[in-house]
Every structure is written in structure tokens, then in C-alpha cells.
Design a protein around this motif. Structure first.
Motif, mmCIF file in Angstrom:
data_model
loop_
_atom_site.group_PDB
_atom_site.id
_atom_site.type_symbol
_atom_site.label_atom_id
_atom_site.label_comp_id
_atom_site.label_asym_id
_atom_site.label_seq_id
_atom_site.Cartn_x
_atom_site.Cartn_y
_atom_site.Cartn_z
ATOM 1 N N UNK A 1 -53.529 -54.660 48.701
ATOM 2 C CA UNK A 1 -53.338 -55.560 49.812
ATOM 3 C C UNK A 1 -52.570 -54.692 51.023
ATOM 4 N N UNK A 2 -51.893 -53.814 50.845
ATOM 5 C CA UNK A 2 -51.045 -53.069 51.569
ATOM 6 C C UNK A 2 -51.814 -52.571 52.681
ATOM 7 N N UNK A 3 -53.011 -52.187 52.081
ATOM 8 C CA UNK A 3 -53.968 -51.494 53.140
ATOM 9 C C UNK A 3 -54.928 -52.230 53.769
ATOM 10 N N UNK A 4 -54.836 -53.559 53.497
ATOM 11 C CA UNK A 4 -55.885 -54.539 54.200
ATOM 12 C C UNK A 4 -55.539 -54.771 55.677
ATOM 13 N N UNK A 5 -56.575 -54.484 56.584
ATOM 14 C CA UNK A 5 -56.422 -54.706 58.057
ATOM 15 C C UNK A 5 -57.077 -55.613 58.412
ATOM 16 N N UNK B 1 -47.239 -52.805 56.190
ATOM 17 C CA UNK B 1 -47.838 -52.613 54.961
ATOM 18 C C UNK B 1 -46.952 -53.212 53.575
ATOM 19 N N UNK B 2 -45.706 -52.964 53.759
ATOM 20 C CA UNK B 2 -44.634 -53.640 52.900
ATOM 21 C C UNK B 2 -44.870 -54.885 52.719
ATOM 22 N N UNK B 3 -44.785 -55.419 54.138
ATOM 23 C CA UNK B 3 -44.703 -57.138 54.247
ATOM 24 C C UNK B 3 -46.139 -57.678 53.637
ATOM 25 N N UNK B 4 -47.224 -56.942 53.942
ATOM 26 C CA UNK B 4 -48.530 -57.379 53.361
ATOM 27 C C UNK B 4 -48.478 -57.501 51.695
ATOM 28 N N UNK C 1 -36.252 -50.723 54.727
ATOM 29 C CA UNK C 1 -37.716 -50.403 54.936
ATOM 30 C C UNK C 1 -38.296 -51.377 55.856
ATOM 31 N N UNK C 2 -38.351 -52.578 55.288
ATOM 32 C CA UNK C 2 -38.999 -53.749 56.070
ATOM 33 C C UNK C 2 -38.041 -54.321 56.700
#
Length: 412
Positions: free
Chosen positions: A66-70, A90-93, A136-137
Motif C-alpha cells: 500500500x505504501x507504493x499506491x499512487x 508512503x509510511x502514512x499510506x 519519520x512521519x
């Protein structure tokens, strides 16, 4: 040692270290927001809703990275259109996906326990975004009173001074409220931070009620109630006259949310004051009452006080809470001899054949204290003659007297 093993060891060490600490949530308000910053935050919550609904519509998508879903599909009317995720990190996703997995696990546990549960549905709005990884986030700048959020930039915040220097900062949640945007930061503090230099007493018992929200075994009665305001009722009448989907309806709904937030803040402040006073005792004994049954008969008084929330916070926030079982007889039992009496709601005084005469709520508080300490009627010598100390009166005036919605009465 592989990277996965190092991560597991770090998580294990963190859990062991935090066993000696206590979590506390600090609320920080994002200040001095420009129009561009507000649009950016609104876009973040909009994209969080898009991503969550995209995952809910097909749970097999949780197996994807999911972190790579754009790009996700969004339902617009009867058709689906593609939307690009531009401001979510990406981490938030990934954390939004993890939150959905936690919701599914919670539903599965409820179903195993015999509860009737349905399926998760798409949300019309999302008002919180998880930020789990500190530095990080998100990160905090104590020197400049600022917070940096991944891909959203830096914001000036109010309330950063609340966090002590020795606090271990953990996760956070970006929250949208009618009054603005907030960051709820979870920190772990040493247990010594919650120890007070003095105690008002070794133990105190408390009896929850409708007319008097809590009666203590030392004779102090505390009542707090925040009723609906005339402004709230006017806004509800205006809302009923508006057309669904109209712009005026949206404006009134926003004003209603703001009014409800004010009422909720007043109730929470009253709870904060009561908790701060009860923390000055070594042990607090109370009964696990069921307030859902009370709401059927005294709905307005129960809901306007939030006494159910106070009970749950007593269990979670106090250093040494002692809980008496829900169906343990306390109101009908004589404190002096233990005899059971039949009392109606209109009878406010208990009179026993042994000569014991006492206010109904005070008697219940004394019985709760006795049972919480594990004493019988013949062992509770001196508990029936609590002396209200001058220090307690000063503490009541200092802590509870600052809230206009809290009313306190002392024993005669």
C-alpha cells in the motif's frame, strides 16, 4: 543478524522498557495556518478518505504494498474516476492500511464473543490520520515550537511546552476538528511523574449516582452537568428546515459540530478536575456500574454529565483503582451490620434495626470502600467517622472550584 531480526529485537526492547512507563497523550494545536497550508491539510484528509474507501471496497488490496499506491479509484455519482495521491507519505499510506487491519481484527474478536457485527463500509469523511513513526512521519522542534509532518511541511503549534524533557515520544495522530487542526502526541513518562508529594488520605470510596454524580465516603458530594445550550437547539431547528445537499445546510452542520465540540470540551474539563482531585488519594474504590440501564430512565442527566466516561477514565488513569463487582449489593446493604434492605428510588435515607441511619449515597460509598478494602462489617472500625480535613477543603476549592459546571457540597 538480518534486518527483520534487528527490527524484532528493537520492538521487544522497546516494549520491555515501556512496561515501567505510563502513556500520556498531549494535544497540540496547529497555529497561524495560511490559506495554502489549510488547502494542503484538507487535501491530506481527502486523500486519506479515498485510500481507505479504496481498500474497504476490496479487502484483498491489503495484500498489496500500500505504501507504493499512487492512484486509486473514487466513486463519483454512478461512475468511478481515478485520483492521484499527492500529499500522503508512503509510511502514512501503510499506517492507514494497518488501521484498517486492526478494525477487521476487532470485528473478528467481537464476532467470536457472540456479538452481531456487519461489514466495514466506505466513509463519507475521515477526521484522523495516523502518524506512527516519530522522526519519520513527523518530528517535533521544541526550540521553535514547530512540528514537521511528512510531505505536508512544517507547522507552528501551541502546547509543545506541555511535553516534559524526559518524555519518550511515540506515535501521533493528526486530527481535524471544527475548531481547527490538532496533533495528538503519545508520550511515555516515568511513573514517578504521576506521584504527588502529599496524599489527602490512604483510601476513599465513591458511589456513582444520577442526582449527585459521585458521593465520596468522606461525605463530599460532587455534581457536574453540561446541558444543551439554547444556541444548539436553535441550530437544530434551523437544520431541520434546510434542504438536504444545500450549501446552507452544510454551513449549519459546521456550526453544530463546533457547538457540540464546546459542550464536549466542558464535560471533559469537569472530568479532568474530578480525576485530578481523586489522584490525591492513595486508593480510589468504586463500583463497576452499568450506565446503559440508567440512560433508559435518566437519559438527559446521564448523557449531559458523561459519568460513564468518568468511570472508564478512573479505571485507566488512576494509579491504584480498586473496582467492586457490578452486581455486588452496596446501596441496599447496611454499612454497620451488613443487613440487606429493600429501598425504592424515593427513599434517600437508610435506617437499620442496628441503629445505623445514613444518607443513601453516603452509605453506599462507605460499603464500597469497605468491600474494596476486603473488610467485613465488624472490621470496618472508624470508616463510618471520616474527618474532613482542612487540606481536603483547600484541594476541593483549588481544583474543583475553577470549573463553573462542577458543584460540591460538604457534610453537615
Amino acid at each position: 543478524m538480518t534486518k527483520a531480526e534487528r527490527i524484532k529485537n528493537t520492538i521487544r526492547e522497546t516494549r520491555e522498557r515501556r512496561k515501567a512507563l505510563r502513556p500520556v497523550v498531549f494535544q497540540l494545536k496547529l497555529q497561524n495556518l495560511s490559506g495554502k497550508k489549510e488547502e494542503l491539510l484538507e487535501r491530506a484528509f481527502l486523500e486519506a478518505k479515498w485510500l481507505y474507501n479504496w481498500l474497504v471496497s476490496d479487502l484483498e488490496r491489503l495484500d498489496l504494498p500500500v505504501n507504493k499506491v499512487n492512484m486509486v479509484e473514487v466513486k463519483v455519482g454512478e461512475t468511478f474516476e481515478k485520483r492521484t495521491l499527492t500529499v500522503l507519505g508512503s509510511q502514512v499510506k501503510q499506517e492507514i492500511a494497518d488501521r484498517l487491519k486492526d478494525n477487521l481484527r476487532a470485528l473478528a474478536m467481537l464476532k467470536e464473543n457472540g456479538h452481531k457485527v456487519g461489514r466495514l463500509k466506505p466513509k463519507s469523511f475521515v477526521n484522523s490520520i495516523p502518524l506512527k513513526q516519530y522522526d519519520v512521519t513527523y518530528s517535533l522542534d521544541f526550540a521553535r515550537n514547530r512540528v514537521r509532518i511528512q510531505k505536508l511541511g512544517s507547522f507552528r503549534v501551541l502546547g509543545l511546552h506541555q511535553i516534559p524533557p524526559d518524555a519518550e515520544v511515540a506515535s501521533a495522530v493528526l486530527v481535524r476538528k471544527p475548531s481547527g487542526y490538532y496533533l495528538h502526541v503519545t508520550c511515555y513518562l516515568p511513573r514517578e511523574y504521576f506521584c504527588y508529594p502529599y496524599k489527602l488520605g490512604e483510601a476513599v470510596g465513591g458511589d456513582f449516582g444520577v442526582e449527585t454524580k459521585i458521593t465520596l465516603s468522606n461525605g463530599i458530594k460532587i455534581d457536574f452537568e453540561v446541558r444543551e445550550t439554547p444556541r444548539l437547539k436553535r441550530l437544530q431547528r434551523k437544520l431541520a428546515r434546510t434542504k438536504k445537499g444545500s450549501r446552507s445546510r452544510g454551513k449549519i452542520r459546521l456550526l453544530l459540530r463546533r457547538e457540540y465540540e464546546k459542550l464536549n470540551n466542558r464535560r471533559k474539563d469537569a472530568q479532568h478536575k474530578v480525576l485530578a482531585f481523586l489522584r490525591l488519594y492513595g486508593k480510589v474504590v468504586f463500583q463497576d456500574d452499568g450506565f446503559k440501564g440508567w440512560a433508559a430512565l435518566f437519559g438527559g442527566q446521564v448523557h449531559s454529565s458523561g459519568v460513564g466516561g468518568l468511570k472508564s477514565r478512573l479505571r485507566d488513569s488512576l494509579e491504584t483503582p480498586v473496582v467492586v463487582k457490578r452486581f455486588e449489593p452496596t446501596t441496599r446493604e447496611c454499612f454497620a451490620c451488613g443487613k440487606q434492605h429493600e429501598l425504592s428510588l424515593s427513599e434517600r435515607t437508610i435506617k437499620c434495626d442496628c441503629g445505623w441511619t445514613c444518607d443513601r449515597n453516603l452509605n453506599a460509598a462507605l460499603v464500597i470502600l469497605r468491600k474494596g478494602l476486603g473488610l467485613g462489617p465488624d472490621q470496618a472500625v472508624g470508616l463510618d467517622r471520616p474527618e474532613l480535613k482542612p487540606l481536603e477543603r483547600k484541594a476541593v476549592a483549588r481544583i474543583l472550584g475553577s470549573n463553573p459546571y462542577v458543584r460540591v457540597s460538604f457534610p453537615q
